[in-house]
Write a protein that holds these residues in place. Structure first.
Motif, PDB file in Angstrom:
ATOM      1  N   VAL A  44      -1.909   5.585   1.074  1.00 12.05           N
ATOM      2  CA  VAL A  44      -0.841   4.663   1.449  1.00 12.05           C
ATOM      3  C   VAL A  44      -0.147   4.055   0.218  1.00 12.05           C
ATOM      4  O   VAL A  44       0.140   2.852   0.208  1.00 12.05           O
ATOM      5  N   PRO A  45       0.166   4.864  -0.806  1.00  2.00           N
ATOM      6  CA  PRO A  45       0.771   4.265  -2.010  1.00  2.00           C
ATOM      7  C   PRO A  45       2.116   3.597  -1.724  1.00  2.00           C
ATOM      8  O   PRO A  45       2.503   2.659  -2.421  1.00  2.00           O
ATOM      9  N   GLY A  46       2.812   4.061  -0.687  1.00  2.00           N
ATOM     10  CA  GLY A  46       4.122   3.474  -0.375  1.00  2.00           C
ATOM     11  C   GLY A  46       4.026   2.081   0.244  1.00  2.00           C
ATOM     12  O   GLY A  46       5.033   1.387   0.360  1.00  2.00           O
ATOM     13  N   LEU A  47       2.813   1.665   0.619  1.00  2.00           N
ATOM     14  CA  LEU A  47       2.675   0.339   1.235  1.00  2.00           C
ATOM     15  C   LEU A  47       2.477  -0.763   0.189  1.00  2.00           C
ATOM     16  O   LEU A  47       2.420  -1.952   0.545  1.00  2.00           O
ATOM     17  N   LYS A  48       2.368  -0.378  -1.067  1.00  2.00           N
ATOM     18  CA  LYS A  48       2.398  -1.317  -2.187  1.00  2.00           C
ATOM     19  C   LYS A  48       1.432  -2.488  -2.055  1.00  2.00           C
ATOM     20  O   LYS A  48       1.821  -3.649  -1.868  1.00  2.00           O
ATOM     21  N   CYS A  49       0.157  -2.161  -2.137  1.00  2.00           N
ATOM     22  CA  CYS A  49      -0.846  -3.230  -2.213  1.00  2.00           C
ATOM     23  C   CYS A  49      -2.076  -2.726  -2.942  1.00  2.00           C
ATOM     24  O   CYS A  49      -2.844  -1.937  -2.397  1.00  2.00           O
ATOM     25  N   ALA A  50      -2.232  -3.152  -4.197  1.00  2.00           N
ATOM     26  CA  ALA A  50      -3.483  -2.910  -4.923  1.00  2.00           C
ATOM     27  C   ALA A  50      -4.192  -4.254  -5.047  1.00  2.00           C
ATOM     28  O   ALA A  50      -3.630  -5.294  -4.687  1.00  2.00           O
ATOM     29  N   GLN A  51      -5.434  -4.222  -5.520  1.00  4.84           N
ATOM     30  CA  GLN A  51      -6.169  -5.475  -5.704  1.00  4.84           C
ATOM     31  C   GLN A  51      -6.695  -5.547  -7.124  1.00  4.84           C
ATOM     32  O   GLN A  51      -7.232  -4.576  -7.653  1.00  4.84           O
TER      33      GLN A  51
END
Ligand SMILES: Cc1ncc(COP(=O)(O)O)c(C=O)c1O
Length: 392
Positions: A242-249
């Motif tokens: 899901v890289p297009g959902l733009k959420c890393a931690q």
């Protein structure tokens, strides 16, 4: 998620092209095995969470309760899967891993210090720090006794002695597929501790994808020393695609970072998407069964590539199947007297297969190509066959 093993490769490719991903439409090729996106889709629970968030009108800025829940879900995942106790309050959402690196370089490491990047490397790690005004010190990895890529700790030590103060540790490693073990990580912590103020940026975005019963070891979990050096970045973006959902931690384990954080929090976290946060929570809490099935498929695709490449392996292609990630790192140097300047183009023109040129991962990668195994099985076999044939 799985594809009909007897399906015709060109039909499968046509369907994927029609679906319109970057991987299948960004490069003119018959088989798209380049950028690290997966054709296996994502978990239905992740899609449902994203849809529910949109349906509920959660398309504004990130509400504090959702942010806190992401911290809790990230901590739960790390405790369950890796035996690492993460303080949920020390988990911060950022848009992506590159943002996490930028924050680390600009705010959590000594001002102006060079960035040490073991090579071959994920390509932007060699270029992005320069855009932020930092010198990059590439440090070629070595080959260990088992023929695997390993950190060259003496060379890392030298780069830190030359002034480097952020070591970029990618584990599992893109592009070589190496999953570093605890001893190797502990040895890195010892080397880094010799250099005042030196940090380790631990990119663990591929952590969910490890093969053959291995267990990912988070760098910061190895010792108190490693935790005091680490800034850890993780994400659902590779495991659940899901890289297009733009959420890393970003996970902070050094107390001094916790003191600095309030000053940078707003800018650092601003790009994380509310829908992406909802999706990541769902992935970490409810997407593990799907993940395990996907990893089993990806692990088997190493065999599919071996099948396709068979006639060239050992003579014109050398490779070690990845221990983690869905990327295969192929050494094509035995096939050439002089490696073509643009190896990816050379391959694409002869095979129709789009791969990543190892040289883009640093000089240490010249003569290698990176092949993405996250395609339907018949396409993986076909890509291998075409590669083997073009090296004849
Ligand atoms: C090692 C590594 N780090 C970071 C990224 C970027 O991850 P994202 O943009 O999804 O945060 C990738 C993507 O391929 C990667 O392979």
């Amino acid at each position: 998620m799985t594809s009909d093993p007897s399906a015709d490769p060109s039909t499968l490719a046509g369907r994927l092209r029609d679906a319109g991903s970057l991987k299948w439409t960004g490069v003119d090729a018959q088989i798209a095995a380049w950028v690290a996106e997966s054709d296996l889709g994502t978990a239905p629970v992740v899609l449902a969470a994203a849809r529910d968030a949109v349906g509920a009108g959660l398309v504004g800025y990130l509400p504090p309760a959702l942010r806190a829940d992401l911290g809790a879900a990230t901590a739960e995942l790390h405790a369950e899967r890796y035996g690492w106790d993460v303080d949920p309050a020390r988990v911060h959402p950022v848009a992506d891993v590159l943002t996490a690196l930028q924050v680390t370089v600009e705010h959590l490491s000594p001002a102006g210090a060079p960035v040490v990047v073991p090579t071959p490397a994920y390509m932007p790690f060699l270029t992005a720090p320069r855009l932020w005004g930092r010198e990059v010190l590439p440090v070629p990895m070595r080959t260990d006794d088992a023929g695997r890529a390993a950190l060259d700790l003496d060379a890392v030590d030298d780069a830190l002695r030359a002034g480097g103060r952020v070591v970029v540790l990618t584990n599992p490693h893109n592009p070589t597929g190496r999953v570093h073990d605890r001893d190797e990580l502990a040895a890195l912590a010892d080397v880094v501790s010799r250099h005042e103020g030196a940090r380790v940026f631990a990119d663990e975005v591929h952590a969910p994808i490890v093969h053959d019963g291995r267990r990912h070891v988070p760098y910061a979990s190895v010792s108190a020393l490693a935790a005091s050096q680490a800034v850890t970045a993780t994400s659902a973006s590779k495991g659940w695609n899901v890289p297009g959902l733009k959420c890393a931690q970003l996970v902070l384990t050094a107390d001094r970072d916790v003191h600095v954080w309030p000053r940078v929090d707003h800018v650092a976290t601003h790009g994380a998407s509310t829908v992406g946060v909802a999706a990541a929570i769902a992935a970490y809490r409810h997407g593990l069964g799907w993940l395990d099935d996907a990893v089993a498929v990806l692990g088997e695709h190493r065999t599919a590539l071996a099948e396709g490449l068979a006639e060239a392996v050992g003579t014109r292609v050398r490779w070690t199947p990845p221990e983690g990630t869905y990327l295969a790192w192929l050494d094509l140097r035995p096939a050439f007297e002089v490696v073509p300047d643009d190896l990816a183009r050379w391959v694409r023109e002869r095979t129709g297969v789009a791969v990543v040129d190892g040289a883009a991962c640093g000089e240490a990668g010249r003569g290698f190509v990176r092949v993405n195994l996250a395609m339907p099985r018949p396409l993986v076999v076909e890509a291998g066959r075409r590669l083997a044939a073009c090296l004849r």
